[in-house]
Scaffold this motif. Sequence first.
Motif, PDB file in Angstrom:
ATOM      1  N   THR B  42       0.827  -1.204   0.000  1.00 46.29           N
ATOM      2  CA  THR B  42       0.000   0.000   0.000  1.00 46.29           C
ATOM      3  C   THR B  42       0.865   1.259   0.000  1.00 46.29           C
ATOM      4  OG1 THR B  42      -1.659  -1.192   1.269  1.00 46.29           O
ATOM      5  CG2 THR B  42      -1.916   1.185   1.140  1.00 46.29           C
ATOM      6  N   ALA B  43       1.934   1.238   0.810  1.00 42.40           N
ATOM      7  CA  ALA B  43       2.835   2.398   0.849  1.00 42.40           C
ATOM      8  C   ALA B  43       3.391   2.641  -0.552  1.00 42.40           C
ATOM      9  CB  ALA B  43       3.962   2.162   1.853  1.00 42.40           C
ATOM     10  N   GLY B  44       3.793   1.569  -1.219  1.00 37.68           N
ATOM     11  CA  GLY B  44       4.319   1.686  -2.573  1.00 37.68           C
ATOM     12  C   GLY B  44       3.307   2.299  -3.519  1.00 37.68           C
ATOM     13  N   ILE B  45       2.120   1.732  -3.532  1.00 38.14           N
ATOM     14  CA  ILE B  45       1.059   2.223  -4.417  1.00 38.14           C
ATOM     15  C   ILE B  45       0.779   3.700  -4.150  1.00 38.14           C
ATOM     16  CG2 ILE B  45      -1.419   2.064  -4.943  1.00 38.14           C
ATOM     17  CD1 ILE B  45      -1.235  -0.956  -4.308  1.00 38.14           C
ATOM     18  N   THR B  46       0.655   4.035  -2.872  1.00 38.91           N
ATOM     19  CA  THR B  46       0.264   5.388  -2.489  1.00 38.91           C
ATOM     20  C   THR B  46       1.343   6.397  -2.850  1.00 38.91           C
ATOM     21  OG1 THR B  46      -0.898   4.365  -0.640  1.00 38.91           O
ATOM     22  CG2 THR B  46      -0.681   6.754  -0.591  1.00 38.91           C
ATOM     23  N   ILE B  47       2.600   6.041  -2.570  1.00 39.52           N
ATOM     24  CA  ILE B  47       3.695   6.974  -2.860  1.00 39.52           C
ATOM     25  C   ILE B  47       3.849   7.168  -4.362  1.00 39.52           C
ATOM     26  CG2 ILE B  47       6.204   7.309  -2.689  1.00 39.52           C
ATOM     27  CD1 ILE B  47       6.008   5.946   0.116  1.00 39.52           C
ATOM     28  N   VAL B  48       3.761   6.074  -5.106  1.00 39.63           N
ATOM     29  CA  VAL B  48       3.877   6.174  -6.570  1.00 39.63           C
ATOM     30  C   VAL B  48       2.741   7.022  -7.130  1.00 39.63           C
ATOM     31  CG1 VAL B  48       3.724   4.876  -8.731  1.00 39.63           C
ATOM     32  CG2 VAL B  48       5.184   4.040  -6.869  1.00 39.63           C
ATOM     33  N   ALA B  49       1.516   6.765  -6.635  1.00 41.89           N
ATOM     34  CA  ALA B  49       0.370   7.552  -7.093  1.00 41.89           C
ATOM     35  C   ALA B  49       0.588   9.026  -6.791  1.00 41.89           C
ATOM     36  CB  ALA B  49      -0.913   7.051  -6.430  1.00 41.89           C
ATOM     37  N   GLY B  50       1.087   9.304  -5.603  1.00 43.04           N
ATOM     38  CA  GLY B  50       1.338  10.679  -5.192  1.00 43.04           C
ATOM     39  C   GLY B  50       2.383  11.346  -6.070  1.00 43.04           C
ATOM     40  N   LEU B  51       3.480  10.618  -6.318  1.00 43.32           N
ATOM     41  CA  LEU B  51       4.549  11.171  -7.156  1.00 43.32           C
ATOM     42  C   LEU B  51       4.040  11.459  -8.563  1.00 43.32           C
ATOM     43  CD1 LEU B  51       7.613   8.975  -6.069  1.00 43.32           C
ATOM     44  CD2 LEU B  51       7.354  11.460  -5.780  1.00 43.32           C
ATOM     45  N   LEU B  52       3.278  10.497  -9.119  1.00 46.72           N
ATOM     46  CA  LEU B  52       2.725  10.690 -10.469  1.00 46.72           C
ATOM     47  C   LEU B  52       1.847  11.933 -10.522  1.00 46.72           C
ATOM     48  CD1 LEU B  52       1.773   7.083 -11.694  1.00 46.72           C
ATOM     49  CD2 LEU B  52       3.426   8.679 -12.723  1.00 46.72           C
ATOM     50  N   MET B  53       0.988  12.077  -9.499  1.00 47.91           N
ATOM     51  CA  MET B  53       0.091  13.235  -9.483  1.00 47.91           C
ATOM     52  C   MET B  53       0.882  14.529  -9.402  1.00 47.91           C
ATOM     53  SD  MET B  53      -2.987  11.692  -7.134  1.00 47.91           S
ATOM     54  CE  MET B  53      -3.875  13.189  -6.794  1.00 47.91           C
ATOM     55  N   MET B  54       1.955  14.510  -8.596  1.00 49.93           N
ATOM     56  CA  MET B  54       2.763  15.730  -8.471  1.00 49.93           C
ATOM     57  C   MET B  54       3.464  16.063  -9.779  1.00 49.93           C
ATOM     58  SD  MET B  54       4.344  15.798  -4.639  1.00 49.93           S
ATOM     59  CE  MET B  54       4.689  17.552  -4.708  1.00 49.93           C
ATOM     60  N   LEU B  55       3.934  15.028 -10.452  1.00 49.32           N
ATOM     61  CA  LEU B  55       4.634  15.255 -11.721  1.00 49.32           C
ATOM     62  C   LEU B  55       3.685  15.716 -12.813  1.00 49.32           C
ATOM     63  CD1 LEU B  55       7.101  12.231 -11.808  1.00 49.32           C
ATOM     64  CD2 LEU B  55       7.681  14.670 -11.711  1.00 49.32           C
ATOM     65  N   VAL B  56       2.564  14.991 -12.938  1.00 48.51           N
ATOM     66  CA  VAL B  56       1.628  15.265 -14.031  1.00 48.51           C
ATOM     67  C   VAL B  56       0.960  16.636 -13.872  1.00 48.51           C
ATOM     68  CG1 VAL B  56      -0.538  14.525 -15.139  1.00 48.51           C
ATOM     69  CG2 VAL B  56       1.186  12.827 -14.466  1.00 48.51           C
ATOM     70  N   PHE B  57       0.587  16.968 -12.634  1.00 47.00           N
ATOM     71  CA  PHE B  57      -0.197  18.190 -12.414  1.00 47.00           C
ATOM     72  C   PHE B  57       0.641  19.317 -11.824  1.00 47.00           C
ATOM     73  CE2 PHE B  57      -3.196  14.588 -11.956  1.00 47.00           C
ATOM     74  CZ  PHE B  57      -3.926  14.809 -13.118  1.00 47.00           C
TER      75      PHE B  57
END
Lengths: 480, 480
Positions: B42-57
Amino acid sequence: MNIRLVLYILGALLIFMGLSLLVPAMVAYIYQEGDLNSFLITAGITIVAGLLMMLVFRSKEEIRIKEGFALVTLGWLFFALFGALPFVISGFIPSYTDAFFETMSGFTTTGATILTDIEILPHGLLFWRSFTHWLGGMGIILLSLAILPLLGVGGMQLYRAEVPGPEADKLSPRIKDTAKILWEVYLLISVIEAVLLYAAGMNIFDSICHTFGTMATGGFSTKNASIGYYNSAPIDYIIIIFMLMAGTNFSLHYKALRGKVFAYWKDPEAVFYIFLVYTGTLIIGIDIFVFRDYGFFEAIQKGLFQAVSIITTTGFGTDDYEKWGASAQVILFLFMFFGGSAGSTGGGIKIIRLLILVKFGINELKRMLHPSAVLPVRIGKRTVPKEIVGNITGFFMFYMALFVVGVMVMSLLGLDFLSAFGAVAATIGNIGPGLGSVGPTDNYAHIPVVGKWVLSFLMLVGRLEIFTVIVILTPVFWRK
Amino acid sequence: MNIRLVLYILGALLIFMGLSLLVPAMVAYIYQEGDLNSFLITAGITIVAGLLMMLVFRSKEEIRIKEGFALVTLGWLFFALFGALPFVISGFIPSYTDAFFETMSGFTTTGATILTDIEILPHGLLFWRSFTHWLGGMGIILLSLAILPLLGVGGMQLYRAEVPGPEADKLSPRIKDTAKILWEVYLLISVIEAVLLYAAGMNIFDSICHTFGTMATGGFSTKNASIGYYNSAPIDYIIIIFMLMAGTNFSLHYKALRGKVFAYWKDPEAVFYIFLVYTGTLIIGIDIFVFRDYGFFEAIQKGLFQAVSIITTTGFGTDDYEKWGASAQVILFLFMFFGGSAGSTGGGIKIIRLLILVKFGINELKRMLHPSAVLPVRIGKRTVPKEIVGNITGFFMFYMALFVVGVMVMSLLGLDFLSAFGAVAATIGNIGPGLGSVGPTDNYAHIPVVGKWVLSFLMLVGRLEIFTVIVILTPVFWRK
């Protein structure tokens, strides 16, 4: 506070009540069931008391705002105090507490009863029970359309501006003339209902008594099974229609009778009221059709009857709604709070107040995004003054606070959770039957003595738009 | 609405949540009960999702009012959406609906559970459950003292003027500094409670988890019997005191820590809060002492515990209050609505709003007699601006309307009257245990799937002061 003046006018009101006791006395004379004397004695006591008060406190001064509040509250109280006597004197309700509860329930058009068997009462007393409803109902229409607007109670001044009734048309600027017009409308609709009920198969006595119960949105019946006794679709639908009319602003009926039949559709309160009845019936209908195996037309008939009976705060019954699903019960419980229209005989919070509260809430939501926007509350094309919105939110809070305190007190007296909720909602909203041990197939006989006085007080407070009574109990009121 | 900006910041928040998952992961590593992987995944999924959102937006613009509302609501929603994963991945709560309900209940500091047996969970998951409370509680303090006043939600701007907290002292005008101060106060009090609970006989793990539940006024326990498991007067009283503190404005704690210990007594909200707790305890105490044969000190201990647990919206239990008298249950039901103080972790309507509503109602009563009088609402020596009074009455109406609609929906889903009332009051007020089939000895497992999502929504709406969420659902919000 000019207490002399208040007592002087109260004396006149008592004489009026004493005279009106001669009507049930006539009924008692016709049926010869031994209750005639109780009416004659009570009439004598009441008229003598009234005359004495008028003589002793003779006064010619003007009524001001404080006297107005005192007069209205004490008027209802005195009517219940004296009106209870025939039940006690005749011996059919030996406890004065019970008789007072029953009579207060009558005059406040509540319809909560302490009788475990209604049908053993002689016709005279049955008539008197229902007649208290009708008199109370008439009093309420006068109060809400002619008197309270002058006292500025509970945003009632709004209705005058909102619904141009008799007085706004400058037809009859004085209370007396307004009273006469409303009395005629009330009487006319009552006569029509009685005739229709008779035509649908009720006997004359029952049709008159049930007309009293309907027009006042009272709910006292002459039968233990209430309207369910007749098991008749025509009777159900006649009563549904007249309950709806009784729960509508009588200014609108007056207009309709003068040819403006579209007055109803132009009135936002009447439209919102029909919308609520429609929605409630739909949910109840689905509940009992799907989950309780009622037939399609039976579900409509019973659902509509109960929804209208509760929202108009009448409290007649054709079925035991406590056996229905939770969604039907929740709707009915909500409807106990909603109540009828302003200027009707219905109790509760009142539809116009709900409408204003809803619009006010929506405005506050809009203000979240536009903090500096000026957003007045509008009803139809009119803007509701800020003071009235404040008054109505204040009214709502007092209503809820009284409800909460009432539930607290009743539960301390030993009622269970559901019964305490039901009893308080049904008395403060002037409905009659509640939930739990005071449900539609039960009665209030088992409530402890203190509880009966508390509930009687709640009926009075609810009936007189909360503020009218509460204000008298404040120290400010008694300051010179 | 700048949705890019909102998603960018949400990304950052998700990374923070991903990192905080490493704490329960450590616990899982220590106890070796097979739940470690669920946290790491879950930590992996959440951190990756967070990083992607920060990069994309990626965005550097300023947050305005609309973005503020969206960020707060979506923040809580995303935390619950991702935070539910460890329960599902570990297989201990196989249904995602159940896991989401449980996690939303955690982050909103509600404490309503779908678990029928809490004690079979591994320590890592138990810790995560309680940790969501503590994180949510910290979020709420920040929100109510630093963020919502800027957005003008629910009269929250009042607290800033009313209670000169850190920011009003100009100590830290920016959110970041306020956050740091409040975080230190929150952490310090938490550490003290954990130490005291350990000293009173709890093991380290339980003392930490129950501290999380107390400080957040959450209510998740590691035991099926909640605090009743310990059957210990010292533990009960420690938790009572810390629940009271958690339900008090944290600005006051900050002041007290800086030596101004009389800050509590000078704050009208804190005084009214103690008055309510005192009155409630008295009534419950009398109820269970006189009618339920509890001993004198037992009645005080159990009555005080339950009164404090419910009014602070914690929801811990030491007894089954559904077996108490109706008056005790009515008090507890009322307390579900009252809630904690502003600027605390407590939910519900909030004490300061109640106080203002009471004073507003009294003013409206006075206005009956003096229609033209100018009567501002005063709290302590300060006058509450009219806009805030309007905002608070609007809040109250939305709260009641949501309650009513919620009860309607839950009863349509098949819950009985009492359970529907209890479930909605307990979720919108963020308490946890309700009445009927969701009472203190029951759980929410049996609620239909749709009902669980509705109740989760109510937890979120109640937790975020109603307006914050509702405003996002209006068309006005999405207009350019």
